[in-house]
Design an enzyme around this catalytic site. Structure first.
Site, short mmCIF file in Angstrom:
data_model
loop_
_atom_site.label_atom_id
_atom_site.label_comp_id
_atom_site.label_asym_id
_atom_site.label_seq_id
_atom_site.Cartn_x
_atom_site.Cartn_y
_atom_site.Cartn_z
N HIS A 1 -54.56 13.75 -41.41
CA HIS A 1 -55.87 13.12 -41.55
C HIS A 1 -55.91 12.46 -42.94
O HIS A 1 -55.65 13.12 -43.94
CB HIS A 1 -56.92 14.23 -41.45
CG HIS A 1 -58.33 13.75 -41.36
ND1 HIS A 1 -58.74 12.82 -40.43
CD2 HIS A 1 -59.43 14.06 -42.08
CE1 HIS A 1 -60.04 12.61 -40.57
NE2 HIS A 1 -60.47 13.34 -41.58
N HIS B 1 -51.42 23.40 -48.71
CA HIS B 1 -52.56 22.48 -48.53
C HIS B 1 -53.70 22.80 -49.51
O HIS B 1 -54.17 21.92 -50.25
CB HIS B 1 -53.04 22.63 -47.08
CG HIS B 1 -54.14 21.71 -46.67
ND1 HIS B 1 -53.95 20.65 -45.81
CD2 HIS B 1 -55.46 21.69 -46.98
CE1 HIS B 1 -55.10 20.03 -45.61
NE2 HIS B 1 -56.04 20.64 -46.31
N ASN C 1 -70.11 17.11 -49.55
CA ASN C 1 -71.53 17.29 -49.31
C ASN C 1 -72.27 17.33 -50.66
O ASN C 1 -72.26 18.34 -51.37
CB ASN C 1 -71.76 18.58 -48.51
CG ASN C 1 -73.19 18.68 -47.98
OD1 ASN C 1 -74.15 18.67 -48.74
ND2 ASN C 1 -73.32 18.74 -46.68
N ARG D 1 -65.65 6.81 -52.17
CA ARG D 1 -66.78 6.07 -52.73
C ARG D 1 -66.34 4.78 -53.39
O ARG D 1 -65.35 4.76 -54.12
CB ARG D 1 -67.50 6.92 -53.78
CG ARG D 1 -67.86 8.30 -53.32
CD ARG D 1 -69.18 8.33 -52.57
NE ARG D 1 -69.32 9.62 -51.92
CZ ARG D 1 -69.27 9.81 -50.59
NH1 ARG D 1 -69.12 8.80 -49.77
NH2 ARG D 1 -69.39 11.02 -50.09
N ASN E 1 -75.52 0.25 -54.97
CA ASN E 1 -74.08 0.10 -54.81
C ASN E 1 -73.63 0.76 -53.51
O ASN E 1 -73.68 1.98 -53.37
CB ASN E 1 -73.36 0.74 -56.00
CG ASN E 1 -71.85 0.89 -55.75
OD1 ASN E 1 -71.29 0.27 -54.86
ND2 ASN E 1 -71.22 1.71 -56.56
#
Ligand SMILES: [Fe+2]
Length: 581
Positions: free
Chosen positions: A10, A132, A313, A418, A528
């Site tokens: 992923h 991981h 989150n 972002r 933004n």
């Protein structure tokens, strides 16, 4: 020491760490244009090598963030043999897959065609596996800049059989304190609720979080009790046996389905989706607090570093900050699996250099850049007219003050989820309706999802409570009383914002534009949003920018020093009431 991090899964990605410094990091999705691309990160590796001006023989170590089988990497790194050979490891994996399929495997195991691009490991290059969650922890700790003792918490869906772990970071070393298996997965819980509400597990959890602010958890109180693990005192006291999570490969990316989502969807119909979202958010915040707070106390530290998808989150991060239990809270700016390549590479460097201290990451402009000449050639080749300007900050500030929608494509692309002023869509935050205008004309996303501001760092304290440098939009903050009306387009219904505080040194052009906008309007903040349209990865290449510009209602595209406008854009200009006040 040159370390190349390679993550396949992923958000497949590659990253380059040169002498302990993260110099390049990019996800394959940016090049393939498939969101969360899970294929081999061929173009991401190419980009990292190019940025670092290195070739494969220059690489000392390739670090992979998994303890699992390496067979998917065989195709990429040529680990076990020539292009037509099947390694013993691959053959074992193929036999296992065949057994799972009940012996009726229709297709023969995959084998690489001759033309497939690969990066054969040279004899001098070592291959290192990093677990991981250790890779998540390393990304968080070694970019935090904190040299004393630090608690590190990693929480996600699952990786190498773990859904979370707690670590001690101190003196350049990371030691495990506790770990939680799949029955403790808070990421899966929130993902299942997201699927139940009609969105993608492992992708659109932010939409659930946005909706939660509209609901009342009291109206769904306890309804999700049977669907999540329970933590207390830093321990997993109520493991949850998740029903089998099904993986589905769609257009090159993994998607997940949980049968539990069907039952949760029934609850959403009965109790209201916004109330179920609000309850899921309440549960998540409560459970994360039950992991983080007791361990902070036990470790006797007020410094915290976090990574793993759960820490995307921003409301969870806000609760931690507001708890008053931490003085330093660092969330790795690419906390999901897209940050694993960087984490594995950082861990490998620090394992080899145990006295090296963590350094502070002050920007995420780690992807490719395109020169003005390249961009100019590209525009000319497409017969596109543009104007070259040397006053971009002032020009863009004026356009924003006139309420235009501007795409800002400058310098190196951001790594992570972002847009932070390199591939951003900008608008004035001073008009409430700009949220709807942007959704209608460019972003095509749910009306209830909030947009975010970039604020000049010096002015952050004027806008938000308990302000601190917040360079990467990882945490929500309450907006100060009396300020909500000034920047309504970026304030969520619950009175919070998810800001980026912009320091002049980190991105001079972007800071100057915000400063110029402030001089015009009195607000040292701009809206933004990431430069992409719904469901697409953030723009990487100028070609993608041109396509998005003409496929949406953007008024202007500033790319390098080239300014592109549309003939009818001027007709839509409208000076906001407060301009010049
Ligand atoms: Fe993960």
């Amino acid at each position: 020491m040159n370390v190349l991090g390679v993550h396949v899964g992923h958000d497949s990605s590659a990253a380059m760490v040169v002498d302990g410094r993260l110099v390049a990091d990019a996800a394959e999705e940016r090049f393939s244009r498939v969101k969360h691309d899970a294929g081999l990160p061929v173009r991401a590796i190419e980009s990292c090598l190019e940025i670092a001006r290195l070739d494969m023989p220059d690489i000392d170590v390739v670090a992979v963030p998994t303890e699992g089988d390496l067979w998917p990497l065989n195709d990429l790194l040529d680990l076990f043999g020539g292009p037509h050979e099947q390694s013993p490891e691959m053959a074992r994996a193929a036999r296992a897959a065949e057994r799972l399929a009940g012996g009726g495997l229709v297709h023969p195991p995959p084998r690489r065609p001759v033309w497939a691009r690969r990066y054969p490991l040279t004899p001098g290059t070592e291959l290192v596996k990093v677990g991981h969650h250790l890779a998540h922890a390393a990304a968080a700790h070694y970019t935090s800049g904190h040299r004393g003792r630090q608690l590190i918490v990693t929480l996600d869906g699952i990786g190498d059989g773990l859904s979370g772990a707690v670590w001690r970071g101190e003196g350049g070393r990371i030691e495990p304190l506790e770990q939680f298996d799949g029955t403790g997965s808070l990421g899966w819980f929130y993902g299942n609720v997201t699927e139940a509400l009609g969105w993608r597990h492992g992708d659109e959890e932010g939409t659930t979080m946005g909706l939660a602010a509209y609901g009342d958890p009291g109206r769904a109180r306890g309804a999700l009790d049977g669907f999540h693990p329970r933590y207390e005192g830093g321990a997993l006291v109520g493991p949850h046996e998740f029903s089998a999570i099904h993986t589905w490969r769609e257009h090159g990316a993994y998607q997940w389905h949980s049968p539990e989502a069907v039952a949760i969807a029934g609850l959403a119909t009965r109790l209201g989706p916004e109330n179920v979202a609000a309850e899921a958010q309440r549960v998540l915040e409560e459970q994360v607090a039950q992991v983080v707070n007791p361990w902070l106390e036990r470790e006797g530290t007020r410094a915290l570093a976090c990574a793993g998808g759960v820490f995307l989150n921003v409301k969870v991060n806000q609760r931690i900050w507001e708890s008053g239990r931490v003085d330093r809270q660092h969330v790795y700016p690419n906390p999901g699996d897209g940050g694993l390549a960087a984490g594995a590479a950082l861990h490998t460097y620090h394992a080899a250099n145990p006295t090296a201290e963590p350094t502070q990451i002050d920007h995420t402009y780690l992807g490719p850049a395109y020169s003005s000449d390249e961009i100019g050639d590209l525009l000319r080749a497409r017969n596109l007219e543009s104007e070259q300007r040397d006053d971009l900050p002032e020009l863009v500030a004026r356009m924003l003050a006139e309420n235009q929608v501007v795409a800002w494509f400058q310098g190196r692309m951001e790594s992570g989820p972002r847009a932070l002023g390199a591939r951003s869509i900008l608008m004035s935050p001073t008009e409430a309706e700009n949220k709807d205008i942007l959704n209608e004309r460019v972003k095509y996303r749910e009306a209830f999802r909030p947009f975010c501001p970039s604020i000049a760092a010096e002015c952050a304290g004027d806008y938000i409570e308990r302000a601190r440098p917040e360079r990467f939009m990882t945490t929500a903050f309450d907006v100060k009383d009396g300020k909500r009306e000034d920047i309504p387009a970026v304030v969520h219904v619950d009175g919070t914002v998810r800001p980026q505080t912009v320091e002049r040194e980190a991105n001079p052009g972007y800071w100057e534009m915000i400063d110029a906008f402030g001089a015009l309007t009195g607000e040292y903040a701009v809206l933004n949003s990431s430069f992409n349209v719904r469901g697409e990865p953030i723009i990487c290449h100028p070609r993608d920018a041109i396509r998005a510009f003409y496929d949406t209602g953007l008024d202007c595209l500033v790319m390098g020093d080239n300014v592109l406008t549309k003939p009818r854009s001027a007709a839509r200009r409208r000076a906001p009431a407060r301009l010049g006040s």
